[in-house]
Enzyme design. Structure first.
Site, short mmCIF file in Angstrom:
data_model
loop_
_atom_site.label_atom_id
_atom_site.label_comp_id
_atom_site.label_asym_id
_atom_site.label_seq_id
_atom_site.Cartn_x
_atom_site.Cartn_y
_atom_site.Cartn_z
N ARG A 203 1.05 14.52 -47.72
CA ARG A 203 2.31 14.12 -46.80
C ARG A 203 2.51 12.88 -46.67
O ARG A 203 3.57 12.13 -46.72
CB ARG A 203 2.07 14.79 -45.44
CG ARG A 203 2.66 16.21 -45.35
CD ARG A 203 2.29 16.84 -43.98
NE ARG A 203 1.17 16.57 -43.05
CZ ARG A 203 0.25 17.72 -43.06
NH1 ARG A 203 0.75 19.04 -43.55
NH2 ARG A 203 -0.81 17.65 -42.44
N PHE A 219 9.45 25.74 -48.33
CA PHE A 219 8.01 26.25 -47.86
C PHE A 219 7.70 25.39 -46.82
O PHE A 219 6.44 24.56 -46.90
CB PHE A 219 7.07 26.53 -48.78
CG PHE A 219 7.46 27.53 -49.89
CD1 PHE A 219 7.42 28.69 -49.85
CD2 PHE A 219 7.73 26.79 -51.12
CE1 PHE A 219 7.75 29.58 -50.97
CE2 PHE A 219 8.19 27.79 -52.14
CZ PHE A 219 8.18 29.03 -51.94
N SER A 242 11.24 30.84 -44.79
CA SER A 242 11.68 32.25 -44.59
C SER A 242 11.12 32.61 -42.98
O SER A 242 11.99 33.52 -42.62
CB SER A 242 10.79 33.20 -45.55
OG SER A 242 9.55 33.01 -45.48
N ASN A 269 14.70 33.00 -48.16
CA ASN A 269 13.39 33.07 -49.26
C ASN A 269 13.81 31.81 -50.21
O ASN A 269 14.98 31.71 -50.75
CB ASN A 269 13.86 34.54 -49.90
CG ASN A 269 12.68 34.38 -51.17
OD1 ASN A 269 12.36 33.88 -51.63
ND2 ASN A 269 12.56 35.70 -51.47
N CYS A 330 -1.98 26.43 -53.86
CA CYS A 330 -3.40 26.64 -52.87
C CYS A 330 -4.09 27.80 -53.09
O CYS A 330 -4.94 28.30 -52.28
CB CYS A 330 -2.95 26.42 -51.45
SG CYS A 330 -1.98 27.44 -50.81
N1 SAH Z 1 4.18 22.13 -46.33
C1 SAH Z 1 3.53 22.88 -45.00
C2 SAH Z 1 2.91 24.12 -45.37
C3 SAH Z 1 3.48 25.33 -46.03
S1 SAH Z 1 2.69 26.87 -45.84
C4 SAH Z 1 2.91 21.86 -44.58
O1 SAH Z 1 2.32 20.80 -45.08
O2 SAH Z 1 2.30 21.82 -43.09
C5 SAH Z 1 3.79 27.90 -46.41
C6 SAH Z 1 5.21 28.50 -45.81
O3 SAH Z 1 6.09 28.84 -46.78
C7 SAH Z 1 4.93 29.22 -44.53
O4 SAH Z 1 5.73 28.45 -43.61
C8 SAH Z 1 5.96 30.32 -44.78
O5 SAH Z 1 6.51 30.74 -43.72
C9 SAH Z 1 6.80 30.06 -45.75
N2 SAH Z 1 6.99 31.02 -46.93
C10 SAH Z 1 6.25 31.98 -47.46
N3 SAH Z 1 7.06 32.91 -48.35
C11 SAH Z 1 8.22 31.99 -48.38
C12 SAH Z 1 9.24 32.33 -49.27
N4 SAH Z 1 9.32 33.54 -49.98
N5 SAH Z 1 10.42 31.84 -48.80
C13 SAH Z 1 10.55 30.63 -48.09
N6 SAH Z 1 9.35 30.37 -47.35
C14 SAH Z 1 8.26 31.22 -47.43
#
Ligand code: SAH
Length: 387
Positions: A203, A219, A242, A269, A330
């Site tokens: 980040r 995400f 999502s 999504n 991950c």
């Molecule tokens: N980048 C963030 C962590 C991401 S965790 C950080 O640094 O804090 C992954 C995220 O993906 C979660 O919030 C979950 O709600 C989301 N997620 C899971 N499947 C998804 C999908 N198909 N489309 C969009 N978001 C999704």
């Protein structure tokens, strides 16, 4: 104390520094045992190899906590946590929020401890740690006298190991500073122990890349990447997740950083959203792809590979010339080499030849122990589109 006698040859991995014993490697269990209590581990000739907690329900029946003939108790846990803290402090990793104990990597398989300001958040991942969490509590009390402790277990691990997960929560939210950013954390209300601490370094990297760029944070969860990008001078950010809860947290963080004016949030999504953005010929100067693990098992690597390939292909197509992609996996089973290969295939299918600027991994407060590849699970690439 009971003793797990290994089959001939099964001691090899343990001698090479790896702490795991699989059920199929056990020839015999001698003596009176109880689930979650410490057992000795010995090779086929009866030679002592170490000691760990016994997990009869799990395929990983034991993970060594020590290789010495010493009691597994509060004193041992204190010594391990003291060493872990010393490492974080001398390496300058004891940020406002950081991982104090990363399970196997810190010699305490099944135990995660994250520090959020003055609060320790304990996560038990094995039956043995859950049974002996009082020792962990005592050890943390010695290291941080009088400070708060919460327990937030991972339900998946608890199910596999056979214990009831505990989920404490803290009424008052904490504000955690991270570089130029700040994040409001309600411990016990969201994912992980509160924040995705493993992405901290990445980040901070995003903040340095974002100036003048239009940012897409897919995400996004609590919006960490987008907040840093906007603080770093991004012209705007689109955040996609999502989960409505995640977006609510993201909104709260954008506001806490005073950067909400430049941000738009989209609930949906990510696979569909990326396709729609491409169909509308939207282009971005910095795209972040930080999906949840697409596989937790070796058997699902192929399906996961398809998922990573698709989102990376779509994300690469969304880059403007010179645009940057920060892309992550991950899943431990997706090795850095495999991930690079997946992204190469994505680029090939998209007819693009991006530059590989750097390879990325988890923040350094999540150490990787060389003999235990499982301690590394986060892999990432920084790619740049070329003409
Ligand atoms: N980048 C963030 C962590 C991401 S965790 C950080 O640094 O804090 C992954 C995220 O993906 C979660 O919030 C979950 O709600 C989301 N997620 C899971 N499947 C998804 C999908 N198909 N489309 C969009 N978001 C999704």
């Amino acid at each position: 104390m009971a003793t797990l006698i290994l089959k001939r040859g099964a001691e090899r991995r343990i001698r090479a520094g790896h702490p795991w014993v699989y059920r199929g490697e056990v020839a015999d269990l001698r003596g009176a045992w109880s689930a979650g209590a410490a057992v000795d581990v010995a090779d086929a000739t009866g030679r002592f190899l170490g000691r760990g907690f016994y997990s009869p329900r799990s395929t990983l029946v034991c993970r060594l906590v020590t290789r010495a003939d010493e009691p597994v108790d509060a004193t041992l846990i204190h010594r391990r946590l003291e060493t872990a803290l010393h490492h974080r402090r001398t390496a300058g990793l004891d940020a406002a929020a950081y991982r104090l104990c990363w399970s196997e990597a810190d010699g305490l398989p099944g135990l995660v401890v994250d520090r959020y300001g003055p609060v320790s958040v304990v996560q038990c991942l094995t039956l043995g740690m859950a049974r002996h969490v009082e020792w962990v509590r005592q050890a943390l009390e010695r290291l941080f006298p009088g400070q708060e402790l919460l327990r937030i277990d991972d339900p998946t691990a608890a199910r596999i190991e056979g214990f009831d997960p505990v989920r404490d929560s803290r009424e008052a939210a904490l504000t955690i500073e991270e570089g130029a950013g700040r994040f409001v954390v309600s411990l016990g209300a969201g994912h992980k122990t509160g924040l995705y601490l493993d992405q901290r370094d990445n980040r901070l990297l995003a903040a340095t890349l974002a100036r003048g760029r239009r940012v897409l944070d897919t995400f996004c969860y609590a919006g960490g990447f987008a907040c840093h990008a906007l603080l770093g001078g991004a012209s705007s950010a689109l955040l996609i997740d999502s989960s409505a809860d995640a977006l609510a947290q993201a909104r709260r963080n954008l506001e806490a950083n005073g950067v909400h004016a430049g941000a738009k949030l989209h609930e949906g999504n990510a696979f569909d959203a990326l396709r729609e953005l491409d169909a509308r010929h939207e282009r971005f100067g910095l795209v972040i792809l930080d999906p949840p693990p697409f596989t937790r098992h070796k058997t699902a690597v192929e399906a996961a590979t398809r998922g990573y390939k698709e989102i990376n292909l779509r994300a690469l197509r969304l880059l403007e010339p010179g645009g940057l992609l920060l892309t992550f996996s991950c899943s431990h089973h997706i090795t850095p080499a495999l991930f690079e290969d997946i992204c190469r295939q994505s680029a090939g299918d998209a007819g693009l030849r991006p530059r590989l600027l750097s390879t990325l991994t988890q923040s350094r407060d999540h150490p990787v122990l060389l003999p235990i590849p499982e301690t590394r699970y986060l892999t990432g690439l920084l790619l740049q589109s070329t003409e």
